[in-house]
Design a protein around this motif. Structure first.
Motif, PDB file in Angstrom:
ATOM      1  N   CYS A  23      -0.282  36.732  44.666  1.00 57.42           N
ATOM      2  CA  CYS A  23       0.933  36.031  45.098  1.00 57.42           C
ATOM      3  C   CYS A  23       1.666  36.719  46.248  1.00 57.42           C
ATOM      4  O   CYS A  23       2.664  36.188  46.741  1.00 57.42           O
ATOM      5  CB  CYS A  23       1.887  35.900  43.914  1.00 57.42           C
ATOM      6  SG  CYS A  23       1.263  34.849  42.601  1.00 57.42           S
ATOM      7  N   PHE A  24       1.202  37.877  46.667  1.00 57.21           N
ATOM      8  CA  PHE A  24       1.923  38.632  47.697  1.00 57.21           C
ATOM      9  C   PHE A  24       2.030  37.861  49.006  1.00 57.21           C
ATOM     10  O   PHE A  24       1.067  37.261  49.472  1.00 57.21           O
ATOM     11  CB  PHE A  24       1.229  39.969  47.986  1.00 57.21           C
ATOM     12  CG  PHE A  24       1.904  40.758  49.068  1.00 57.21           C
ATOM     13  CD1 PHE A  24       2.999  41.536  48.781  1.00 57.21           C
ATOM     14  CD2 PHE A  24       1.465  40.687  50.379  1.00 57.21           C
ATOM     15  CE1 PHE A  24       3.642  42.252  49.778  1.00 57.21           C
ATOM     16  CE2 PHE A  24       2.095  41.390  51.388  1.00 57.21           C
ATOM     17  CZ  PHE A  24       3.192  42.176  51.091  1.00 57.21           C
ATOM     18  N   THR A  25       3.217  37.881  49.576  1.00 53.72           N
ATOM     19  CA  THR A  25       3.427  37.378  50.933  1.00 53.72           C
ATOM     20  C   THR A  25       4.319  38.366  51.667  1.00 53.72           C
ATOM     21  O   THR A  25       5.214  38.986  51.066  1.00 53.72           O
ATOM     22  CB  THR A  25       4.092  35.986  50.965  1.00 53.72           C
ATOM     23  OG1 THR A  25       5.350  36.058  50.291  1.00 53.72           O
ATOM     24  CG2 THR A  25       3.225  34.938  50.315  1.00 53.72           C
ATOM     25  N   ALA A  26       4.076  38.515  52.925  1.00 57.39           N
ATOM     26  CA  ALA A  26       4.889  39.409  53.740  1.00 57.39           C
ATOM     27  C   ALA A  26       6.295  38.835  53.883  1.00 57.39           C
ATOM     28  O   ALA A  26       6.495  37.620  53.817  1.00 57.39           O
ATOM     29  CB  ALA A  26       4.248  39.590  55.112  1.00 57.39           C
ATOM     30  N   ILE A  63      -7.530  43.750  54.756  1.00 55.24           N
ATOM     31  CA  ILE A  63      -7.754  44.325  53.430  1.00 55.24           C
ATOM     32  C   ILE A  63      -6.996  43.527  52.374  1.00 55.24           C
ATOM     33  O   ILE A  63      -7.526  43.251  51.293  1.00 55.24           O
ATOM     34  CB  ILE A  63      -7.343  45.813  53.411  1.00 55.24           C
ATOM     35  CG1 ILE A  63      -8.328  46.625  54.271  1.00 55.24           C
ATOM     36  CG2 ILE A  63      -7.273  46.359  51.982  1.00 55.24           C
ATOM     37  CD1 ILE A  63      -7.882  48.022  54.578  1.00 55.24           C
ATOM     38  N   MET A  64      -5.765  43.116  52.676  1.00 53.60           N
ATOM     39  CA  MET A  64      -4.989  42.324  51.717  1.00 53.60           C
ATOM     40  C   MET A  64      -5.646  40.971  51.460  1.00 53.60           C
ATOM     41  O   MET A  64      -5.664  40.503  50.324  1.00 53.60           O
ATOM     42  CB  MET A  64      -3.556  42.113  52.208  1.00 53.60           C
ATOM     43  CG  MET A  64      -2.608  43.230  51.867  1.00 53.60           C
ATOM     44  SD  MET A  64      -2.498  43.614  50.092  1.00 53.60           S
ATOM     45  CE  MET A  64      -1.699  42.158  49.454  1.00 53.60           C
ATOM     46  N   ARG A  65      -6.197  40.356  52.488  1.00 49.69           N
ATOM     47  CA  ARG A  65      -6.885  39.072  52.281  1.00 49.69           C
ATOM     48  C   ARG A  65      -8.072  39.236  51.335  1.00 49.69           C
ATOM     49  O   ARG A  65      -8.299  38.412  50.455  1.00 49.69           O
ATOM     50  CB  ARG A  65      -7.342  38.478  53.609  1.00 49.69           C
ATOM     51  CG  ARG A  65      -6.211  37.909  54.420  1.00 49.69           C
ATOM     52  CD  ARG A  65      -6.736  37.389  55.759  1.00 49.69           C
ATOM     53  NE  ARG A  65      -5.656  36.979  56.602  1.00 49.69           N
ATOM     54  CZ  ARG A  65      -5.259  35.714  56.746  1.00 49.69           C
ATOM     55  NH1 ARG A  65      -5.880  34.747  56.104  1.00 49.69           N
ATOM     56  NH2 ARG A  65      -4.258  35.423  57.544  1.00 49.69           N
ATOM     57  N   LEU A  66      -8.828  40.314  51.519  1.00 50.77           N
ATOM     58  CA  LEU A  66      -9.951  40.592  50.626  1.00 50.77           C
ATOM     59  C   LEU A  66      -9.458  40.863  49.210  1.00 50.77           C
ATOM     60  O   LEU A  66     -10.033  40.364  48.238  1.00 50.77           O
ATOM     61  CB  LEU A  66     -10.758  41.782  51.145  1.00 50.77           C
ATOM     62  CG  LEU A  66     -11.483  41.588  52.472  1.00 50.77           C
ATOM     63  CD1 LEU A  66     -12.083  42.907  52.946  1.00 50.77           C
ATOM     64  CD2 LEU A  66     -12.547  40.516  52.357  1.00 50.77           C
ATOM     65  N   ALA A  67      -8.385  41.654  49.093  1.00 48.24           N
ATOM     66  CA  ALA A  67      -7.831  41.973  47.781  1.00 48.24           C
ATOM     67  C   ALA A  67      -7.290  40.720  47.098  1.00 48.24           C
ATOM     68  O   ALA A  67      -7.470  40.540  45.884  1.00 48.24           O
ATOM     69  CB  ALA A  67      -6.731  43.023  47.915  1.00 48.24           C
ATOM     70  N   LYS A  68      -6.647  39.839  47.862  1.00 52.09           N
ATOM     71  CA  LYS A  68      -6.118  38.599  47.290  1.00 52.09           C
ATOM     72  C   LYS A  68      -7.250  37.708  46.780  1.00 52.09           C
ATOM     73  O   LYS A  68      -7.142  37.110  45.697  1.00 52.09           O
ATOM     74  CB  LYS A  68      -5.267  37.854  48.321  1.00 52.09           C
ATOM     75  CG  LYS A  68      -3.936  38.534  48.583  1.00 52.09           C
ATOM     76  CD  LYS A  68      -3.153  37.826  49.652  1.00 52.09           C
ATOM     77  CE  LYS A  68      -2.294  36.817  48.956  1.00 52.09           C
ATOM     78  NZ  LYS A  68      -1.085  36.440  49.630  1.00 52.09           N
ATOM     79  N   ALA A  69      -8.326  37.621  47.523  1.00 51.23           N
ATOM     80  CA  ALA A  69      -9.472  36.817  47.082  1.00 51.23           C
ATOM     81  C   ALA A  69     -10.050  37.379  45.787  1.00 51.23           C
ATOM     82  O   ALA A  69     -10.357  36.632  44.850  1.00 51.23           O
ATOM     83  CB  ALA A  69     -10.536  36.779  48.180  1.00 51.23           C
TER      84      ALA A  69
END
Length: 77
Positions: A23-26, A63-69
């Protein structure tokens, strides 16, 4: 000024859950900073420090995109 990527690093360092990662968003501030850097890059107006900041943000964002997936797979969303 806080670097655009700092809040992502702080988020990871504080410990988290797969749900929180998914759910993280900047923040609006970080998004605005990145938009400003990209705009200045297009006009060839970035300082070397700003170029480094943008490069770091892009790396951490990847890295965050990979972690979110991965987190979405874990939580089943």
């Amino acid at each position: 000024m806080i670097k655009a990527y700092t809040e992502i690093v702080d988020f990871i360092a504080s410990g988290t859950t797969p749900e929180a990662v998914a759910c993280f968003t900047a923040s609006a501030e970080a998004k605005n900073r990145v938009a400003e850097l990209i705009s200045r890059e297009k006009r060839s107006e970035l300082s070397s420090d700003e170029r480094t900041e943008l490069d770091h943000y892009i790396e951490v964002e990847h890295i965050m995109r990979l972690a979110k997936a991965k987190a979405r797979k874990i939580v089943g969303t």
